[in-house]
Design a protein around this motif. Structure first.
Motif, PDB file in Angstrom:
ATOM      1  N   ASP A   9      50.724  68.077  94.664  1.00 28.10           N
ATOM      2  CA  ASP A   9      50.601  69.488  95.276  1.00 28.10           C
ATOM      3  C   ASP A   9      52.458  69.959  95.158  1.00 28.10           C
ATOM      4  N   ALA A  10      52.956  69.145  94.446  1.00 24.42           N
ATOM      5  CA  ALA A  10      54.616  69.477  94.664  1.00 24.42           C
ATOM      6  C   ALA A  10      54.859  70.920  93.967  1.00 24.42           C
ATOM      7  N   GLY A  11      54.200  71.295  93.217  1.00 25.76           N
ATOM      8  CA  GLY A  11      54.583  72.566  92.298  1.00 25.76           C
ATOM      9  C   GLY A  11      53.310  73.537  92.674  1.00 25.76           C
ATOM     10  N   ARG A  12      52.738  73.632  93.620  1.00 29.39           N
ATOM     11  CA  ARG A  12      51.847  74.820  94.117  1.00 29.39           C
ATOM     12  C   ARG A  12      51.566  74.873  95.615  1.00 29.39           C
ATOM     13  N   PRO A  13      51.419  76.066  96.169  1.00 33.61           N
ATOM     14  CA  PRO A  13      51.088  76.207  97.557  1.00 33.61           C
ATOM     15  C   PRO A  13      49.844  75.459  97.886  1.00 33.61           C
ATOM     16  N   VAL A  14      49.668  74.870  99.120  1.00 30.05           N
ATOM     17  CA  VAL A  14      48.530  74.286  99.479  1.00 30.05           C
ATOM     18  C   VAL A  14      47.855  74.907 101.014  1.00 30.05           C
ATOM     19  N   THR A  15      46.764  75.214 100.830  1.00 29.83           N
ATOM     20  CA  THR A  15      46.401  75.761 102.210  1.00 29.83           C
ATOM     21  C   THR A  15      46.025  74.785 103.187  1.00 29.83           C
ATOM     22  N   LEU A  16      46.765  74.704 104.376  1.00 29.90           N
ATOM     23  CA  LEU A  16      46.577  73.824 105.612  1.00 29.90           C
ATOM     24  C   LEU A  16      45.570  74.400 106.523  1.00 29.90           C
ATOM     25  N   ASP A  17      45.385  75.474 106.663  1.00 30.25           N
ATOM     26  CA  ASP A  17      44.314  76.067 107.787  1.00 30.25           C
ATOM     27  C   ASP A  17      44.239  77.611 107.302  1.00 30.25           C
ATOM     28  N   ARG A  18      42.908  77.921 107.416  1.00 30.74           N
ATOM     29  CA  ARG A  18      42.275  79.518 107.322  1.00 30.74           C
ATOM     30  C   ARG A  18      41.611  79.681 108.340  1.00 30.74           C
ATOM     31  N   ARG A  19      41.949  80.754 108.968  1.00 30.40           N
ATOM     32  CA  ARG A  19      40.859  81.254 110.049  1.00 30.40           C
ATOM     33  C   ARG A  19      40.600  82.735 110.044  1.00 30.40           C
ATOM     34  N   GLU A  20      39.406  82.827 110.375  1.00 27.28           N
ATOM     35  CA  GLU A  20      39.085  84.227 110.689  1.00 27.28           C
ATOM     36  C   GLU A  20      39.183  84.743 112.108  1.00 27.28           C
ATOM     37  N   GLY A  21      39.924  85.797 112.431  1.00 25.54           N
ATOM     38  CA  GLY A  21      40.025  85.995 113.742  1.00 25.54           C
ATOM     39  C   GLY A  21      39.654  87.601 113.952  1.00 25.54           C
ATOM     40  N   TYR A  23      41.527  90.050 114.332  1.00 25.92           N
ATOM     41  CA  TYR A  23      42.550  90.891 113.523  1.00 25.92           C
ATOM     42  C   TYR A  23      42.329  90.652 112.037  1.00 25.92           C
ATOM     43  N   GLY A  24      41.415  89.924 111.708  1.00 25.75           N
ATOM     44  CA  GLY A  24      41.363  89.430 110.083  1.00 25.75           C
ATOM     45  C   GLY A  24      41.647  88.017 109.915  1.00 25.75           C
ATOM     46  N   GLU A  25      42.024  87.711 108.896  1.00 25.40           N
ATOM     47  CA  GLU A  25      42.221  86.283 108.293  1.00 25.40           C
ATOM     48  C   GLU A  25      43.691  86.107 108.437  1.00 25.40           C
ATOM     49  N   VAL A  26      43.901  84.607 109.096  1.00 26.39           N
ATOM     50  CA  VAL A  26      45.349  84.358 109.129  1.00 26.39           C
ATOM     51  C   VAL A  26      45.323  82.889 108.207  1.00 26.39           C
ATOM     52  N   VAL A  27      46.330  82.556 107.425  1.00 26.58           N
ATOM     53  CA  VAL A  27      46.366  81.551 106.533  1.00 26.58           C
ATOM     54  C   VAL A  27      47.709  80.766 106.928  1.00 26.58           C
ATOM     55  N   LEU A  28      47.748  79.449 107.011  1.00 27.95           N
ATOM     56  CA  LEU A  28      48.921  78.534 106.974  1.00 27.95           C
ATOM     57  C   LEU A  28      48.924  77.770 105.638  1.00 27.95           C
ATOM     58  N   ARG A  29      50.043  78.252 104.694  1.00 24.83           N
ATOM     59  CA  ARG A  29      50.233  77.451 103.616  1.00 24.83           C
ATOM     60  C   ARG A  29      51.413  76.433 103.600  1.00 24.83           C
ATOM     61  N   ARG A  30      51.524  75.243 102.564  1.00 26.06           N
ATOM     62  CA  ARG A  30      52.826  74.694 102.527  1.00 26.06           C
ATOM     63  C   ARG A  30      53.253  74.753 101.009  1.00 26.06           C
ATOM     64  N   ARG A  31      54.270  74.666 100.838  1.00 27.30           N
ATOM     65  CA  ARG A  31      54.913  74.715  99.535  1.00 27.30           C
ATOM     66  C   ARG A  31      55.776  73.518  99.466  1.00 27.30           C
ATOM     67  N   GLY A  32      55.555  72.494  98.315  1.00 26.48           N
ATOM     68  CA  GLY A  32      56.985  71.519  98.126  1.00 26.48           C
ATOM     69  C   GLY A  32      56.915  70.535  99.110  1.00 26.48           C
ATOM     70  N   GLY A  33      57.963  69.832  99.089  1.00 26.38           N
ATOM     71  CA  GLY A  33      58.413  68.952 100.021  1.00 26.38           C
ATOM     72  C   GLY A  33      57.394  67.527 100.339  1.00 26.38           C
ATOM     73  N   GLY A  34      57.797  66.627 101.161  1.00 22.51           N
ATOM     74  CA  GLY A  34      56.949  65.756 101.818  1.00 22.51           C
ATOM     75  C   GLY A  34      57.071  64.350 101.052  1.00 22.51           C
ATOM     76  N   GLY A  35      57.574  64.688  99.781  1.00 23.24           N
ATOM     77  CA  GLY A  35      57.703  63.302  99.068  1.00 23.24           C
ATOM     78  C   GLY A  35      59.022  62.707  99.160  1.00 23.24           C
TER      79      GLY A  35
END
Length: 247
Positions: A9-21, A23-35
């Motif tokens: 996943d190091a070179g691309r954003p990863v969706t950690l959570d996606r919710r519909e509320g 007021y619409g959709e909210v998304v948490l993404r992670r980019r890089g790190g962790g290695g």
């Protein structure tokens, strides 16, 4: 609950959570790190977390200087000698503003208003807790789950604040949802002014300067209107619009 780091996943954003509320959709993404980095080499950089609302990028954890300045500038603009000023932060976001406030012992009561349950969860039980955990545990801190515009328009008897630090959009000219536009309208700014103590400070974060918003602040009866810029790697500077409620 949240996907673990994978080196693929190091070179691309990863969706950690996606919710519909509401007021619409909210998304948490992670980019890089962790290695762990190459053998014998430096550790991999920390991951960057992003919040996306209705497909619009809101903020990430890559910097945080402008969100922290939002809090510092408001405190610096308050009248000298004011004891334990009360602060309301509009928008929990990635937590930089709240962390900055809680790290400053001069603040008294600290309330943060966040309408998205998902964002609060990402801080209390998710990866954004690495930024906000100490601040959320601070006894001065209160998290208010509500819409900021409705909260500011609370009726007579609502507790006043010495500073309002608002960061719920990409700026007065670039709102996340249509309803947020009411915050920057004459009625919305009047509500902000009414919730401030005399000499209290309104600070509004924006991804770009807005001369029209400065004029709107003056028309709403604020004084000492000014804009502080924060340089960014690319594009126009982030800014904090500051205004004071006259005595």
């Amino acid at each position: 609950m949240y996907p673990p780091y994978d080196t693929a996943d190091a070179g691309r954003p990863v969706t950690l959570d996606r919710r519909e509320g509401p007021y619409g959709e909210v998304v948490l993404r992670r980019r890089g790190g962790g290695g762990t980095g190459p053998a014998g080499g430096p550790a991999a950089p920390a991951p960057v977390f992003e919040i996306i609302a209705n497909g619009c990028f809101l903020m990430d954890t890559s910097d945080g200087r402008s969100e922290r300045l939002l809090i510092r500038a408001a405190l610096d603009a308050l009248p000298a000698g004011r004891s334990a000023p009360a602060l309301l932060i509009g928008g929990l976001g990635v937590g930089f503003s709240l962390a900055e406030a809680a790290a400053e012992p001069r603040w008294g009561r600290i309330a943060v208003v966040e309408r998205e349950e998902a964002v609060v969860d990402w801080h209390r039980t998710g990866p954004l807790g690495r930024i906000s955990a100490a601040a959320l545990a601070d006894p001065r801190t209160e998290v208010i789950r509500a819409d900021l515009v409705a909260c500011l328009r609370a009726g007579e008897g609502a507790a006043p604040y010495d500073a309002l630090c608002l960061d719920i959009d990409n700026g007065p000219d670039w709102t996340v949802t249509e309803d947020n536009g009411g915050l920057y309208s004459p009625a919305g700014l009047a509500a902000c002014r009414a919730r401030l103590t005399p000499g209290g400070v309104l600070a509004v974060w924006s991804a770009q300067p807005s001369s029209a918003f400065e004029e709107a602040l003056r028309n709403a009866g604020f004084v000492g209107v000014r804009t502080e810029e924060i340089s960014v790697a690319r594009g126009v500077p982030d800014v904090v619009h500051l205004a004071v409620r006259g005595a």
